[in-house]
Design an enzyme around this catalytic site. Structure first.
Site, mmCIF file in Angstrom:
data_model
loop_
_atom_site.group_PDB
_atom_site.id
_atom_site.type_symbol
_atom_site.label_atom_id
_atom_site.label_comp_id
_atom_site.label_asym_id
_atom_site.label_seq_id
_atom_site.Cartn_x
_atom_site.Cartn_y
_atom_site.Cartn_z
ATOM 1 N N HIS A 269 0.841 -1.201 0.000
ATOM 2 C CA HIS A 269 0.000 0.000 0.000
ATOM 3 C C HIS A 269 0.869 1.241 0.000
ATOM 4 O O HIS A 269 1.922 1.253 0.620
ATOM 5 C CB HIS A 269 -0.940 0.020 1.217
ATOM 6 C CG HIS A 269 -2.097 0.916 1.001
ATOM 7 N ND1 HIS A 269 -2.050 2.258 1.258
ATOM 8 C CD2 HIS A 269 -3.321 0.664 0.487
ATOM 9 C CE1 HIS A 269 -3.206 2.795 0.928
ATOM 10 N NE2 HIS A 269 -4.001 1.852 0.453
ATOM 11 N N ASP A 320 -7.983 -5.544 -0.639
ATOM 12 C CA ASP A 320 -8.394 -6.368 -1.780
ATOM 13 C C ASP A 320 -8.131 -7.858 -1.574
ATOM 14 O O ASP A 320 -8.750 -8.686 -2.231
ATOM 15 C CB ASP A 320 -7.664 -5.904 -3.057
ATOM 16 C CG ASP A 320 -8.213 -4.581 -3.565
ATOM 17 O OD1 ASP A 320 -9.428 -4.495 -3.743
ATOM 18 O OD2 ASP A 320 -7.425 -3.643 -3.758
#
Ligand code: CMC
Length: 383
Positions: A269, A320
């Site tokens: 991320h 996700d």
């Protein structure tokens, strides 16, 4: 002729705009250092553990406050009433090639909704709020309708007596979901609702900053969400999981990927230096659903990937990763995963677009020119 390059050379190029502060917002805050996320000041863990449904979160994002019981029921009615979609848009989805990606069809369908929206050309706050609510209501219906069209089934009207999460599952599968299934879909929706200045939200704000209409801004956002480095990652996670048939294969599979310089989808991320706080909720739900469906192996493979990637790269799963297994357990096919993400993120997009219109200045950065100047121009006959 001399060219003044001062302006072009002054600014330092920040690749990927990392760390650049491009807007002020009180909608959500991603605390990358501590691994926290806040919606309107509420910690995401409190929201995930205590809200009764995603609709509460939508109310919070658009009205800055959690709703009272009465406000929630009125707001839910407001949204459910707007869930129907024009038959012309349904017909349009029917003629799209069956091989087209659901995110592409969704993007085109949302763009087409503008033709039928009574407020399209009205850019007042009130009209934009109404359009925003309609899009929050209609995108889940578009997604489920497309799924039914793809499967040769007649599309179903939303049930006004159930909430958005239950309606999505009902309109997909044609039967009312269980409490656990509704809770799982609610969790997906409320955890994906907003996330600071992520790529699709930024894209939506850029479009809104030109005073383009709400549908144009949301269409932009959908195009941006599709990419595998953003919302498209969840679909790739399931493709990867399907290639691994046993926990024993995980180490080699992941090591090979990494040695080939590939990215493991659903990991890493830009902002979080610790684990994405949304992951824990989806991991837990994934474990519960997989075990209830007799598919414990899928969860075990996922968990083993998580351990291996951390051991080798020191990076954590993002939202996700486990959203893929949760959606799989809910009977959503992988090519629709990102559309479910969109069916949630639309609430954050709408909140940001309204915010952009209210505090607008055209978003127009500059670039560092690396090309030539004053090249000799040869007429076409001489080239
Ligand atoms: N697999 C392998 N290596 C990775 C990954 C990954 N998923 N993510 C980051 N890295 C490595 C990358 O190779 C680089 O290593 P090195 O410095 O040795 O070259 C380092 O970590 C930094 O990567 P970066 O590309 O500079 O980081 P970024 O902030 O630009 O990228 C990201 C963030 C999300 C695009 C990236 O982590 C990624 O590609 N992840 C996979 C796709 C994915 O899961 N996307 C969903 C993002 S979260 C939810 C959402 O927004 O939809």
């Amino acid at each position: 002729m001399t060219v003044d390059l001062t302006n072009d050379h002054e600014g330092k190029v920040v690749r990927g705009l990392e760390g650049v502060v491009a807007a002020e917002t009180d909608i959500s805050y991603v605390d990358g250092v501590n691994g926290d996320l806040y919606y309107k000041g509420y910690n995401i863990h409190d929201i995930a553990d205590n809200t009764t449904s995603y609709i509460e979160v939508v109310h919070l994002l658009l009205h800055s406050e959690l709703p009272t019981k009465k406000q929630l029921s009125d707001f839910r009615r407001e949204i459910v009433t707007d869930m129907r979609i024009p038959t012309q848009v349904v017909d349009m989805m029917k003629i799209m090639p069956p091989s087209s990606h659901p995110m592409d069809v969704l993007r085109t369908a949302v763009s087409a909704l503008a033709y039928f929206d009574p407020d399209t050309s009205d850019n007042s706050y009130e009209a934009n709020y109404r359009k925003g609510i309609r899009l929050i209501a209609q995108i889940p219906t578009l997604v489920a309708s497309l799924y039914r069209i793809r499967n040769g089934n007649s599309i179903l009207s939303p049930d006004p007596n159930i909430n958005t999460a239950a309606n999505i599952l009902y309109m997909f599968h044609g039967k009312l979901p269980t409490k656990l299934q509704t809770r799982a879909m609610d969790l997906i929706l409320l955890l994906h609702a907003d996330h600071g200045l992520n790529a699709s939200t930024f894209a939506a704000r850029v479009t809104a900053s030109t005073h383009a209409d709400m549908h144009a801004a949301v269409t932009t956002a959908l195009g941006t969400l599709k990419g595998p480095l953003h919302g498209g990652a969840n679909e790739r996670v399931m493709k990867m999981l399907k290639e691994i048939t046993d926990v024993a294969e995980v180490d080699e599979y992941i090591s090979t990927m990494l040695s080939q310089g590939q990215r493991v989808m659903g990991f890493g991320h830009r902002v979080y230096k610790k684990e994405d706080p949304r992951t824990a909720h989806l991991r837990e739900m994934s474990e519960e659903l997989c075990s209830k469906r007799g598919n414990q192996k899928l969860y075990e493979i996922s968990h083993s990937i998580e351990e291996h990637v951390f051991k080798v790269k020191g990076i954590y799963p993002n939202v996700d990763f486990y959203s893929a297994t949760v959606q799989h357990a809910l009977g959503i096919p992988e090519e629709f995963y990102t559309t479910i993400f969109a069916a949630s993120r639309i609430s954050g997009w709408v909140a940001h677009i309204l915010d952009q219109y209210e505090n607008n200045r055209l978003i127009r950065p500059t670039s560092k020119y690396t090309g030539k100047f004053n090249r000799e121009f040869l007429p076409i006959s001489e080239r």
